[in-house]
Design a protein around this motif. Structure first.
Motif, PDB file in Angstrom:
ATOM      1  N   SER A  66       0.835  -1.208   0.000  1.00 43.51           N
ATOM      2  CA  SER A  66       0.000   0.000   0.000  1.00 43.51           C
ATOM      3  C   SER A  66       0.871   1.260   0.000  1.00 43.51           C
ATOM      4  O   SER A  66       0.497   2.281  -0.612  1.00 43.51           O
ATOM      5  CB  SER A  66      -1.017   0.001   1.137  1.00 43.51           C
ATOM      6  N   GLN A  67       2.055   1.180   0.609  1.00 39.26           N
ATOM      7  CA  GLN A  67       2.968   2.343   0.540  1.00 39.26           C
ATOM      8  C   GLN A  67       3.469   2.537  -0.904  1.00 39.26           C
ATOM      9  O   GLN A  67       3.582   3.662  -1.385  1.00 39.26           O
ATOM     10  CB  GLN A  67       4.162   2.138   1.481  1.00 39.26           C
ATOM     11  N   ILE A  68       3.750   1.409  -1.575  1.00 42.09           N
ATOM     12  CA  ILE A  68       4.204   1.516  -2.974  1.00 42.09           C
ATOM     13  C   ILE A  68       3.083   2.106  -3.834  1.00 42.09           C
ATOM     14  O   ILE A  68       3.310   2.994  -4.664  1.00 42.09           O
ATOM     15  CB  ILE A  68       4.653   0.130  -3.518  1.00 42.09           C
ATOM     16  N   ASN A  69       1.856   1.631  -3.619  1.00 42.52           N
ATOM     17  CA  ASN A  69       0.724   2.161  -4.391  1.00 42.52           C
ATOM     18  C   ASN A  69       0.589   3.676  -4.185  1.00 42.52           C
ATOM     19  O   ASN A  69       0.380   4.435  -5.137  1.00 42.52           O
ATOM     20  CB  ASN A  69      -0.588   1.498  -3.950  1.00 42.52           C
ATOM     21  N   ALA A  70       0.729   4.097  -2.932  1.00 45.78           N
ATOM     22  CA  ALA A  70       0.589   5.527  -2.628  1.00 45.78           C
ATOM     23  C   ALA A  70       1.716   6.327  -3.286  1.00 45.78           C
ATOM     24  O   ALA A  70       1.492   7.422  -3.838  1.00 45.78           O
ATOM     25  CB  ALA A  70       0.583   5.737  -1.110  1.00 45.78           C
ATOM     26  N   LEU A  71       2.925   5.760  -3.249  1.00 51.02           N
ATOM     27  CA  LEU A  71       4.076   6.440  -3.863  1.00 51.02           C
ATOM     28  C   LEU A  71       3.837   6.600  -5.376  1.00 51.02           C
ATOM     29  O   LEU A  71       4.051   7.681  -5.940  1.00 51.02           O
ATOM     30  CB  LEU A  71       5.348   5.620  -3.614  1.00 51.02           C
ATOM     31  N   LEU A  72       3.373   5.519  -6.009  1.00 50.08           N
ATOM     32  CA  LEU A  72       3.158   5.576  -7.463  1.00 50.08           C
ATOM     33  C   LEU A  72       2.112   6.632  -7.814  1.00 50.08           C
ATOM     34  O   LEU A  72       2.266   7.390  -8.771  1.00 50.08           O
ATOM     35  CB  LEU A  72       2.712   4.202  -7.999  1.00 50.08           C
ATOM     36  N   LEU A  73       1.064   6.679  -7.008  1.00 51.63           N
ATOM     37  CA  LEU A  73      -0.003   7.650  -7.276  1.00 51.63           C
ATOM     38  C   LEU A  73       0.534   9.077  -7.138  1.00 51.63           C
ATOM     39  O   LEU A  73       0.302   9.933  -8.002  1.00 51.63           O
ATOM     40  CB  LEU A  73      -1.155   7.396  -6.303  1.00 51.63           C
ATOM     41  N   ALA A  74       1.284   9.308  -6.067  1.00 52.90           N
ATOM     42  CA  ALA A  74       1.829  10.660  -5.850  1.00 52.90           C
ATOM     43  C   ALA A  74       2.782  11.029  -6.989  1.00 52.90           C
ATOM     44  O   ALA A  74       2.734  12.158  -7.511  1.00 52.90           O
ATOM     45  CB  ALA A  74       2.560  10.711  -4.512  1.00 52.90           C
ATOM     46  N   LEU A  75       3.617  10.085  -7.411  1.00 48.40           N
ATOM     47  CA  LEU A  75       4.569  10.388  -8.490  1.00 48.40           C
ATOM     48  C   LEU A  75       3.835  10.609  -9.804  1.00 48.40           C
ATOM     49  O   LEU A  75       4.174  11.516 -10.571  1.00 48.40           O
ATOM     50  CB  LEU A  75       5.583   9.246  -8.635  1.00 48.40           C
ATOM     51  N   ALA A  76       2.825   9.784 -10.064  1.00 49.01           N
ATOM     52  CA  ALA A  76       2.071   9.929 -11.330  1.00 49.01           C
ATOM     53  C   ALA A  76       1.435  11.315 -11.399  1.00 49.01           C
ATOM     54  O   ALA A  76       1.363  11.931 -12.468  1.00 49.01           O
ATOM     55  CB  ALA A  76       1.007   8.841 -11.437  1.00 49.01           C
ATOM     56  N   ARG A  77       1.003  11.811 -10.243  1.00 48.64           N
ATOM     57  CA  ARG A  77       0.323  13.119 -10.211  1.00 48.64           C
ATOM     58  C   ARG A  77       1.274  14.295 -10.444  1.00 48.64           C
ATOM     59  O   ARG A  77       0.825  15.419 -10.658  1.00 48.64           O
ATOM     60  CB  ARG A  77      -0.426  13.283  -8.881  1.00 48.64           C
ATOM     61  N   THR A  78       2.565  14.051 -10.371  1.00 42.77           N
ATOM     62  CA  THR A  78       3.511  15.154 -10.623  1.00 42.77           C
ATOM     63  C   THR A  78       3.557  15.501 -12.117  1.00 42.77           C
ATOM     64  O   THR A  78       4.073  16.548 -12.499  1.00 42.77           O
ATOM     65  CB  THR A  78       4.957  14.782 -10.192  1.00 42.77           C
ATOM     66  N   GLY A  79       3.080  14.559 -12.962  1.00 41.83           N
ATOM     67  CA  GLY A  79       3.123  14.801 -14.413  1.00 41.83           C
ATOM     68  C   GLY A  79       4.464  14.433 -15.033  1.00 41.83           C
ATOM     69  O   GLY A  79       4.639  14.526 -16.243  1.00 41.83           O
ATOM     70  N   LYS A  80       5.414  13.992 -14.191  1.00 40.11           N
ATOM     71  CA  LYS A  80       6.722  13.574 -14.741  1.00 40.11           C
ATOM     72  C   LYS A  80       6.579  12.215 -15.424  1.00 40.11           C
ATOM     73  O   LYS A  80       5.617  11.489 -15.186  1.00 40.11           O
ATOM     74  CB  LYS A  80       7.748  13.475 -13.610  1.00 40.11           C
ATOM     75  N   ARG A  81       7.594  11.880 -16.218  1.00 43.46           N
ATOM     76  CA  ARG A  81       7.577  10.555 -16.854  1.00 43.46           C
ATOM     77  C   ARG A  81       8.069   9.532 -15.828  1.00 43.46           C
ATOM     78  O   ARG A  81       9.255   9.492 -15.483  1.00 43.46           O
ATOM     79  CB  ARG A  81       8.462  10.529 -18.107  1.00 43.46           C
TER      80      ARG A  81
END
Ligand SMILES: C[S@@+](CC[C@H](N)C(=O)[O-])C[C@H]1O[C@@H](n2cnc3c(N)ncnc32)[C@H](O)[C@@H]1O
Length: 252
Positions: A66-81
């Motif tokens: 669940s920490q990995i899922n949260a990290l991925l979501l936060a990173l995806a929201r930055t708009g970076k590749r």
């Protein structure tokens, strides 16, 4: 706009990446990777890219799913590749489905980039066909974790003849696998290959038979990663391996 790709890194060597995987890695601004992703592939990540090692290691603290899922979501929201890099294929015992669903449920469509899963990589590098006319017509990829269920009901289906079995994460459960298959009628001399670190320079293939699986597995305890391949197809290995060896010598 988000750019997140769940990318299969294959079984280790950089040559076994897909072209699409390599392109995504080389263009990444952020990479989140697992323990099974090899050094050669990590070396393709651009120097300036941010890296997150979220690999699960025995006995060491590692991020929960669940920490990995949260990290991925936060990173995806930055708009970076963002590249989420996983050993083998992200959708084969890789929790890629869980991560993609988590992102989708939060409105983010991840791109899925396949990789060569361990069963395919090890089959080729150990010279074991997974199917072979007249020998094996079907194949099951299965996790050894399933064997922890004492009331597991699937043994009869697994023990049928003309069928190849590939166990991921099966080393610690080898004795349970042996007992379950023998009780369901599999032949004691069913050939088995344990492939350690398939496709890498330290690849080792230990051949045994079903009734001796527990001892063979015990001799490899502590080694990682290990894949257990089982079925009549394993008998084809010695002939194929010597022919492949000769062909390689001719090319060299
Ligand atoms: C969590 S699963 C990940 C599988 C991965 N997603 C794939 O598609 O190959 C890890 C297990 O895959 C198997 N495995 C992965 N890479 C391997 C390799 N190079 N050689 C042997 N087994 C491997 C081992 O059984 C290991 O315990």
């Amino acid at each position: 706009m988000s750019h997140i790709s769940l990318v299969g890194a294959g079984p280790g060597p950089v040559e076994l990446l897909t072209l699409r995987a390599l392109r995504r890695i080389e263009a990444a601004e952020v990479v989140v990777y697992d323990r099974l992703v090899g050094e050669e592939i990590l070396a393709c990540i651009p120097k300036g890219a941010a890296r997150f090692d979220v690999g699960k290691r025995c006995g060491e603290p590692s991020p929960s799913q669940s920490q990995i899922n949260a990290l991925l979501l936060a990173l995806a929201r930055t708009g970076k590749r963002v590249v989420r890099l996983k050993g083998g294929d992200p959708l084969v015992f890789g929790r890629g489905g869980e991560e993609a669903l988590h992102l989708a449920r939060h409105g983010i469509q991840a791109e899925l980039v396949p990789g060569i899963t361990a069963a395919l990589g090890c089959a080729a590098s150990a010279a074991i066909p997974l199917t072979h006319r007249g020998v094996a017509r079907s194949l099951t990829l299965i996790t050894g974790h399933l064997m922890e269920e004492e009331d597991y009901q699937g043994w009869q289906a697994l023990a049928r003849s003309g069928h190849t079995l590939v166990f991921y994460m099966g080393l610690e459960r080898a004795d349970r696998i042996r007992r379950g298959l023998l009780a369901a009628g599999a032949l004691p001399d069913l050939p088995v290959a344990l492939v350690v670190a398939g496709c890498s320079p330290r690849q080792q293939v230990v051949e045994t038979r079903l009734d001796a699986l527990a001892q063979a597995a015990e001799s490899l305890l502590g080694q990682s990663p290990v894949l257990i391949m089982m079925g009549e197809v394993v008998r084809l290995r010695s002939e194929l391996d010597s022919l492949l060896g000769q062909a390689m010598e001719r090319v060299a």
